[in-house]
Design an enzyme around this catalytic site. Structure first.
Site, PDB file in Angstrom:
ATOM      1  N   TRP A  36       0.829  -1.207   0.000  1.00 39.38           N
ATOM      2  CA  TRP A  36       0.000   0.000   0.000  1.00 39.38           C
ATOM      3  C   TRP A  36       0.868   1.263   0.000  1.00 39.38           C
ATOM      4  O   TRP A  36       0.493   2.291  -0.564  1.00 39.38           O
ATOM      5  CB  TRP A  36      -0.912  -0.016   1.241  1.00 39.38           C
ATOM      6  CG  TRP A  36      -1.673   1.265   1.446  1.00 39.38           C
ATOM      7  CD1 TRP A  36      -2.815   1.647   0.833  1.00 39.38           C
ATOM      8  CD2 TRP A  36      -1.322   2.337   2.342  1.00 39.38           C
ATOM      9  NE1 TRP A  36      -3.212   2.893   1.279  1.00 39.38           N
ATOM     10  CE2 TRP A  36      -2.298   3.328   2.210  1.00 39.38           C
ATOM     11  CE3 TRP A  36      -0.279   2.545   3.236  1.00 39.38           C
ATOM     12  CZ2 TRP A  36      -2.276   4.505   2.946  1.00 39.38           C
ATOM     13  CZ3 TRP A  36      -0.250   3.721   3.971  1.00 39.38           C
ATOM     14  CH2 TRP A  36      -1.242   4.679   3.819  1.00 39.38           C
ATOM     15  N   HIS A  37       2.061   1.151   0.631  1.00 41.19           N
ATOM     16  CA  HIS A  37       2.937   2.324   0.691  1.00 41.19           C
ATOM     17  C   HIS A  37       3.471   2.721  -0.677  1.00 41.19           C
ATOM     18  O   HIS A  37       3.852   3.876  -0.884  1.00 41.19           O
ATOM     19  CB  HIS A  37       4.117   2.066   1.630  1.00 41.19           C
ATOM     20  CG  HIS A  37       3.739   2.154   3.081  1.00 41.19           C
ATOM     21  ND1 HIS A  37       3.323   1.067   3.797  1.00 41.19           N
ATOM     22  CD2 HIS A  37       3.686   3.200   3.932  1.00 41.19           C
ATOM     23  CE1 HIS A  37       3.051   1.443   5.042  1.00 41.19           C
ATOM     24  NE2 HIS A  37       3.252   2.728   5.143  1.00 41.19           N
ATOM     25  N   GLY A  38       3.541   1.761  -1.592  1.00 44.37           N
ATOM     26  CA  GLY A  38       4.028   2.129  -2.915  1.00 44.37           C
ATOM     27  C   GLY A  38       4.318   0.906  -3.757  1.00 44.37           C
ATOM     28  O   GLY A  38       4.480  -0.196  -3.229  1.00 44.37           O
ATOM     29  N   PHE A  60       2.678   8.401  -0.810  1.00 44.20           N
ATOM     30  CA  PHE A  60       2.062   7.078  -0.655  1.00 44.20           C
ATOM     31  C   PHE A  60       0.571   7.089  -0.925  1.00 44.20           C
ATOM     32  O   PHE A  60      -0.052   8.094  -0.859  1.00 44.20           O
ATOM     33  CB  PHE A  60       2.328   6.529   0.749  1.00 44.20           C
ATOM     34  CG  PHE A  60       3.780   6.447   1.043  1.00 44.20           C
ATOM     35  CD1 PHE A  60       4.638   5.879   0.116  1.00 44.20           C
ATOM     36  CD2 PHE A  60       4.307   6.978   2.194  1.00 44.20           C
ATOM     37  CE1 PHE A  60       5.983   5.829   0.358  1.00 44.20           C
ATOM     38  CE2 PHE A  60       5.661   6.930   2.442  1.00 44.20           C
ATOM     39  CZ  PHE A  60       6.496   6.355   1.521  1.00 44.20           C
TER      40      PHE A  60
END
Lengths: 460, 299
Positions: free
Chosen positions: A313-315, A460
């Site tokens: 989810w962060h990247g 993000f």
């Protein structure tokens, strides 16, 4: 628009806050709500107006799906609508964030701009849909839904807030929170512009020269990033919570001295608390439920899987997935350790936790896994142990270094009261007013000294 | 909020009243040496102070930083030379000078170092730095420097005309210049810096400010091993000039005795202060001749 910009601090915020207070006082609450929604849309559209329709479309779609879902009596159809809603949200997120990562080598895909806050407003609405499905909250009006999702204090980088928590306050905000909010905002601003930006200068130098680092430098630069991301993101969260309080909305704190944690599970109760709560309620629990039986083994699998998803989810990058896997594995080991009822020597729990957190942030910050491995390798004593060639180029190696923001920041992160504790004990006294004023002036001073940088979490 | 405004405005007012860069008060007849970051100070002083107190400016590098231009008789020049400076930085300074284009003339140094790179070494010199003069870390550093100099704990290296003090000692040539001056290698010209040089010349011509080009002396042994490259470099740069722009070449045969006397140089490239003063007097003499020939009317 950045919170730490003069445009926001000297123009946008005073106008919005005064307008909000005046409308609350002289007009109906609905007028103030419309005012805040309009302000939030201006805030969102300011850097890239073209992304506003995306936010509005997402709001309209999720509001409509929630309405349809709740009106549907047939459980099967309700579930189908939920999956349509979740699928559409994930598709939106994936199309901007992950499509190129997974399919970029196969298909010629356009390189779309990453819309501000898409990860956050998408998750906020995923939570809303699930909560509506589980009948934890009733569907709200379009105006309320838009006001909740687009609220400018958290639309760009969180904290993740459940719709019900804000919707319930729309008609009766607590304006007595304003002074406390300003105080917390000032603390957050100092964290960002004084400490995070100072750590960033150091960390950038080290991460830009990983092949040239001695062992000592590798430790200093990795720790610099660990503290940068803490001050950056907790500072941002303090500002977001402080802003919400200034406007009369009570939203929970997002950080609570994470680096004093004595276990990795305690760390995630203190770090990005709203994300941890989301992972637990909306990822870990459903995954665990999908197994026939909850055992230590299935719990470990659910933990690792949930954290890997959270990492992603962060990247879109392997470094983020590995970051999630490192934390997931450590949490699984921690669960097993707790179950065994064995104890660690005093301080050992803290040391292991902090080492894991620091190593995981090396992976998180690195552009590639090989880059991360190079830096992680330098952390192990071998070859050049005490060289300071790279470090000396960013920090003077002198006794006066103890007065630098980086040194003070380390002391504050470990030994000083957290923002949450400070805000909790805040009273609107002349002394605290002076403290707030000094913090704001120091921040303005630092803001006037460096070019405003993006928050780490904006990406993000 | 009221306290914040009071605190912030009192700080701003105090800094504007002290005004070490001549930005907020009448700068004429003030004497403002450099405190803190040399680049930032020269950039900010070039907003009002230089135009109000000097006839022109010298744009150069450390090679010309100790030239005593404030004492020149014909035209008092402010020495904008920067240690390790390049033409991109000097161009930013010139942009400030041209905000109020009252200068009578500008002298450009022709030396390979000035086109060897294009980075801003310390602070990106941009107009927002003017706001920093109302309160910033750089201003704080400048105050620290001012206090240390006042207490005698730090030497005052720059005078109010921007000239730096190098002293009379002998030094080893720094690594960059040693590499640059190694025998048999052409000087590398950074295309961005060369483009900036071209822009500087064009901007000065467009503003009708007369230009003179000065080629600083290089000591005998280094000159002997790099003569062809130095001449080739000078020809490249001087191709940017107009026919009326005068050139003073200290690497020409006329100044051979100066170059041969190694005692004039601290490291073979930089002049000792006494030699720099003599060189400045020579520039002054040549300017007198150029002015008599109508240089300042060549607009």
């Amino acid at each position: 628009m950045l919170f730490q910009s003069f445009t926001f601090l000297l123009l946008f915020l005073p106008i919005v806050a005064l307008g909000n207070a005046a409308l609350r006082h002289y007009a109906r609450p609905r007028a103030a709500q419309v005012w805040l929604l309009a302000a939030s849309l201006v805030f969102y559209a300011f850097p890239r107006p073209a992304h506003l329709p995306l936010l509005l479309g997402s709001i309209g779609f999720n509001w409509a799906i929630a309405r349809l879902m709740v009106a549907q009596a047939d459980p099967g159809r309700r579930k189908a609508l939920l999956w349509i809603g979740l699928g559409a949200n994930l598709a939106l997120l994936a199309s901007f964030k992950y499509l190129r990562f997974f399919l970029g080598s196969v298909l010629a895909l356009p390189n779309w701009d990453f819309p501000l806050g898409i990860s956050f407003f998408t998750l906020t609405q995923v939570m809303y849909l699930v909560d509506c499905y589980q009948e934890l909250c009733a569907p709200i009006s379009l105006l309320d839904h838009a006001s909740v999702v687009a609220f400018f204090p958290y639309v760009s980088s969180g904290p993740l807030v459940r719709a019900k928590a804000i919707a319930d306050q729309l008609q009766s905000p607590k304006l007595e929170l304003a002074a406390r909010g300003l105080y917390l905002f000032a603390i957050g601003l100092v964290k960002k512009v004084v400490f995070a930006d100072s750590f960033a200068t150091v960390a950038n130098a080290g991460f830009g020269a990983v092949r040239e680092l001695s062992c000592v430098e590798a430790w200093v630069f990795s720790l610099a990033y660990t503290f940068q991301i803490y001050f950056d993101f907790s500072g941002y969260s303090d500002m977001a919570v402080g802003l919400a309080w200034m406007l009369g909305f009570d939203i929970p704190q997002n950080f609570n001295k994470p680096y004093v944690s004595r276990s990795i599970s305690e760390f995630w109760q203190r770090w990005h608390i709203s994300l941890s709560s989301f992972i637990t309620n909306y990822l870990y629990t459903p995954i665990l439920r999908s197994f026939r039986k909850a055992t230590l083994r299935t719990s470990a699998i659910a933990t690792v899987l949930a954290m890997a998803i959270a990492g992603l989810w962060h990247g879109p990058g392997w470094t983020f997935i590995v970051f999630g896997l490192m934390h997931g594995s450590a949490l699984a080991v921690n669960q097993a350790w707790k179950k065994s009822k064995r104890r660690l020597a005093p301080g050992m729990g803290w040391l292991l936790t902090f080492l894991l957190v620091n190593s995981a942030f090396v992976v998180f910050r690195s552009p590639t896994l090989s880059h991360a491995l190079t830096l992680l390798g330098s952390l192990i004593p071998h070859g050049d142990l005490f060289g300071t060639a790279v470090l000396g180029s960013v920090i003077p190696i002198a006794p006066a270094t103890i007065f630098r923001p980086e040194t003070i920041g380390v002391v504050l992160a470990f030994f000083f009261a957290s923002s949450a504790e400070l805000a909790e004990t805040f009273r609107p006294t002349p002394r605290n007013a002076m403290a707030t004023a000094v913090l704001l002036v120091v921040s303005l001073f630092f803001m006037n000294s460096t070019v405003a940088r993006q928050f780490v979490y904006f990406a993000f | 909020m009221v306290m914040t405004l009071l605190l912030a405005s009192s700080g701003i007012i105090a800094n504007a009243a002290i005004d070490i860069y001549g930005l907020f008060r009448e700068p004429a007849h003030r004497s403002l040496p450099i405190y803190g970051d040399e680049r930032l100070a020269k950039y900010l002083l070039s907003t009002h102070y230089v135009q109000a107190n000097f006839d022109g400016a010298l744009l150069g590098t450390s090679v010309s930083a100790n030239w005593d231009t404030g004492r020149m008789q014909t035209l008092r020049l402010y020495n904008e030379s920067l240690d390790g400076g390049n033409l991109v930085e000097e161009s930013a300074i010139l942009d400030q000078l041209l905000l109020h284009p009252t200068l009578k003339a500008v002298v450009l140094v022709v030396h390979p170092y000035i086109t060897a790179s294009h980075d801003f070494r310390t602070v990106p010199l941009s107009p927002r730095e003017v706001w920093g003069a109302l309160g910033s870390k750089n201003l704080l550093d400048a105050y620290k420097s001012l206090i240390k100099i006042g207490l005698g704990r730090e030497p005052q290296l720059f005078d109010a005309a921007g000239s730096e003090t190098y002293g009379e000692g002998t030094k080893t040539l720094n690594e960059h210049l040693r590499f640059m001056m190694r025998p048999g290698a052409e000087f590398e010209i950074d295309p961005i810096a060369l483009s900036a040089y071209r822009d500087v010349v064009a901007k000065l011509h467009a503003n009708r400010i007369p230009i003179a080009f000065v080629i600083p002396p290089t000591s005998g042994p280094i000159f002997a091993s790099k003569r062809a490259e130095l001449e080739h470099y000078a020809a490249t740069i001087l191709a940017l000039r107009l026919p009326d722009d005068p050139v003073l070449d200290f690497n020409s045969d006329e100044f051979e005795p100066l170059r041969r006397d190694l005692g004039q140089f601290s490291d073979g490239v930089h002049l000792r202060d006494s030699a720099a003063a003599r060189l400045t007097a020579l520039i002054d003499d040549h300017m007198r001749v150029w002015i008599a020939a109508g240089w300042l009317n060549h607009k």
